[in-house]
Design an enzyme around this catalytic site. Structure first.
Site, PDB file in Angstrom:
ATOM      1  N   ARG A   1       0.715  -1.387   0.135  1.00  0.00           N
ATOM      2  CA  ARG A   1       0.131   0.006   0.051  1.00  0.00           C
ATOM      3  C   ARG A   1       0.822   1.268   0.045  1.00  0.00           C
ATOM      4  O   ARG A   1       2.074   1.319   0.560  1.00  0.00           O
ATOM      5  CB  ARG A   1      -0.757   0.044   1.336  1.00  0.00           C
ATOM      6  CG  ARG A   1      -1.757   1.116   1.254  1.00  0.00           C
ATOM      7  CD  ARG A   1      -2.902   0.968   0.182  1.00  0.00           C
ATOM      8  NE  ARG A   1      -4.274   1.677   0.560  1.00  0.00           N
ATOM      9  CZ  ARG A   1      -5.021   2.159  -0.365  1.00  0.00           C
ATOM     10  NH1 ARG A   1      -4.765   1.943  -1.652  1.00  0.00           N
ATOM     11  NH2 ARG A   1      -6.140   2.847   0.065  1.00  0.00           N
TER      12      ARG A   1
ATOM     13  N   THR B   1      -8.805   0.917 -10.169  1.00  0.00           N
ATOM     14  CA  THR B   1      -8.128  -0.398  -9.774  1.00  0.00           C
ATOM     15  C   THR B   1      -8.202  -1.461 -10.616  1.00  0.00           C
ATOM     16  O   THR B   1      -9.121  -1.465 -11.431  1.00  0.00           O
ATOM     17  CB  THR B   1      -8.638  -0.716  -8.275  1.00  0.00           C
ATOM     18  OG1 THR B   1      -8.481   0.459  -7.400  1.00  0.00           O
ATOM     19  CG2 THR B   1      -7.870  -1.944  -7.667  1.00  0.00           C
TER      20      THR B   1
END
Length: 565
Positions: free
Chosen positions: A90, A375
């Site tokens: 992340r 995404t």
């Protein structure tokens, strides 16, 4: 492949005979990305090697959704040991990030459109660090050999798809930025359209550097300096430093696993949202949804109300566990799940559910996160039965709209909660230096009762990801639908006081009956699902690529597969 810019469409077959423990297969959001992964498998690469090749190609052909300027989370299954490993890449806030990061001069939170385009929107990218770490443990081929296909395609060009065209000409802030318009300029005063050829020599040059010098060349040296400089540009310059980049570390984590319907479901712990997916399925497992089907409005009511309860908990408690105590075990404890399920009635609750108080819950303020989608998800299985389930992102479409070296920089820091609750304990997802924002990404691996691979699944879609995966698992495990049919079920995302979804795809009687029960489905906002997966049923491997996107599959070990619907 690189020369012609096309790849075979393997969409027709949805199942292949499993003569071995598993067939080699790649399922991803673009045929060229699928072919890139398949070619690596054909050269003897592992599932992780192929996943790296898929990611590099997606950054070229699907730049609105992911790339090396973003972040990645993934699960890996090792067939020899039966072990599932998790990897968190992340994006991370610069060390100087603090409350008020996205405030204007008057101390008020910026409009989202302004924040997304600011230099402060970009977190330190994690994708390359994640793959470098995972390949160290699961790779076979030399690092440099994973770049060739994408470099060639970037130089020779590929055809713009209708989906990419929609984003190039989209009505969202990044589509109007100078970098986006310059990149997609057609040379005739307009922007590229479907069927036009897009070349990206700058990306090819970047990949050559990374292939020769390793992932470290992204986090140190000329490329790192270029990233820092671009985030420091107006408007609203960021404060990312070379030390922020050099100090970034991807993280190997233990997966979060729970039993369900004879399988063991594994996803990723916070800051990812595997806990949300697992809690949603635990809530549904105690209902009679398995005695219903997709034509039953009561089944969709159960799904909607369980989703609302899950989101109330996830939104409140999930954040970066290095900064906040996330009560994962409490949220999944059977007695807590039973108590939450008891709140589901015959009609939708008129008020949004409040978060519960599981064991270990910290006292924190209400969440204020707004999470758009931008995404991609893909899965790879190799001939030895090793598997990878990958969700990867640049946050919203084209990230921050800023480019470096032929790729877009993420705007992931807008995934933090911006509002501050003065005088009260902070939110789980409040911004802080070095912190990772909460992610809805929830890649999934499924194991059978003997601990062997039984499936892999995941989706993009921002905060809707847990609902998309939950819907598919419901169709797959409770309604016994083939995987492609479970993926194609209409999407319903029930969160707070909203029931968003593909309203027109629900049969009119079902939608009317749901409205009578208090569930008024409205056309949702944001990115469609992009579910991709594989599943073993009765000795045959099924695969699915979401019909809402450009995805397909390839079977490198089955060039003429024994396949049928």
């Amino acid at each position: 492949m690189a020369g012609c810019g096309t790849a075979p469409d393997a969409r027709a077959p949805a199942a292949v005979s499993a003569g071995k423990a598993s067939p080699a297969i790649v399922v991803a959001a673009h045929p060229l990305a699928v072919r890139a992964g398949a070619e690596v498998l054909e050269r003897g690469g592992s599932a992780m090697d192929a996943a790296m090749a898929v990611q590099l190609m997606l950054g070229l052909v699907e730049p609105q959704s992911s790339g090396i300027g973003g972040g990645t989370v993934l699960l890996a299954y090792d067939a020899r040991s039966g072990e599932v490993s998790g990897y968190i890449g992340r994006e991370q806030a610069p060390a100087t990030a603090a409350p008020g990061w996205f405030d204007d001069a008057g101390g008020q939170p910026l409009p989202r459109a302004e924040a997304m385009l600011s230099g402060r929107a970009t977190g330190v990218p994690g994708t390359l660090a994640t793959f470098a770490l995972a390949l160290h443990e699961h790779g076979r081929l030399p690092w440099a050999r994973l770049f060739d296909g994408t470099i060639a395609t970037a130089e020779r060009g590929f055809a713009i798809t209708p989906r990419l065209e929609r984003h190039i000409h989209g009505h969202f802030p990044q589509a109007a930025t100078a970098d986006v318009r310059r990149f997609f300029d057609d040379g005739r005063g307009g922007l590229l359209r479907a069927g036009d050829t897009l070349r990206n020599p700058a990306y090819a040059a970047t990949l050559r550097t990374l292939a020769a010098d390793g992932a470290g060349a992204f986090y140190r040296g000329a490329l790192a300096r270029a990233i820092v400089a671009r985030t420091a540009d107006a408007p609203r310059p960021g404060t990312m430093t070379l030390d922020d980049l050099a100090g970034y570390r991807a993280e190997k984590v233990a997966p979060l696993c729970r039993p369900l319907r004879g399988y063991r479901l594994c996803s990723l712990p916070p800051p990812a949202s595997g806990v949300g997916v697992l809690q949603l399925m635990a809530l549904l497992d105690g209902t009679d949804i398995g005695r219903r089907d997709a034509a039953d409005p009561q089944a969709w009511l159960l799904f909607a109300e369980a989703s609302r309860l899950m989101y109330a908990d996830r939104d409140h408690y999930v954040g970066d566990p290095r900064f906040i105590d996330v009560p994962v075990e409490g949220l999944l404890a059977p007695d807590y799940v039973d108590a939450r399920r008891a709140l589901i009635g015959a009609r939708a609750a008129p008020q949004p559910p409040r978060p519960g108080v599981p064991a270990g819950a910290p006292a924190i303020a209400a969440d204020a996160t707004d999470e758009p989608g931008g995404t991609s998800h893909f899965v790879v299985v190799d001939d030895d039965g090793n598997a990878v389930s990958v969700t990867t992102t640049v946050e919203s479409f084209f990230g921050s709209g800023r480019m470096v070296g032929g790729f877009f920089l993420n705007n992931q820091l807008t995934d933090f909660a911006w509002d501050r609750k003065d005088g009260r304990p902070g939110m789980a997802n409040a911004i802080a230096g070095g912190k990772r924002p909460r992610s809805s990404m929830s890649p999934l691996l499924m194991l059978d009762g003997d601990g062997r691979l039984a499936g892999a699944l995941g989706s993009p879609g921002g905060s809707a990801i847990p609902a998309y995966i939950g819907k598919t698992l419901t169709g797959l495990l409770y309604w016994h639908l083939p995987l492609d049919q479970a993926v194609a079920l209409p999407n319903l995302v029930a969160r707070g006081d909203r029931f968003d979804g593909e309203a027109d795809r629900f049969p009119a009687p079902v939608r009317a009956a749901l409205r009578e029960r208090g569930v008024d489905i409205r056309a949702g906002a944001g990115e469609d699902s992009g579910l991709h997966g594989v599943f073993l049923r009765d000795g045959r491997w099924e695969w699915a690529a979401d019909p809402r996107r450009d995805g397909t599959a390839d079977f490198p070990a089955h060039r003429t597969p024994d396949a049928s619907r």
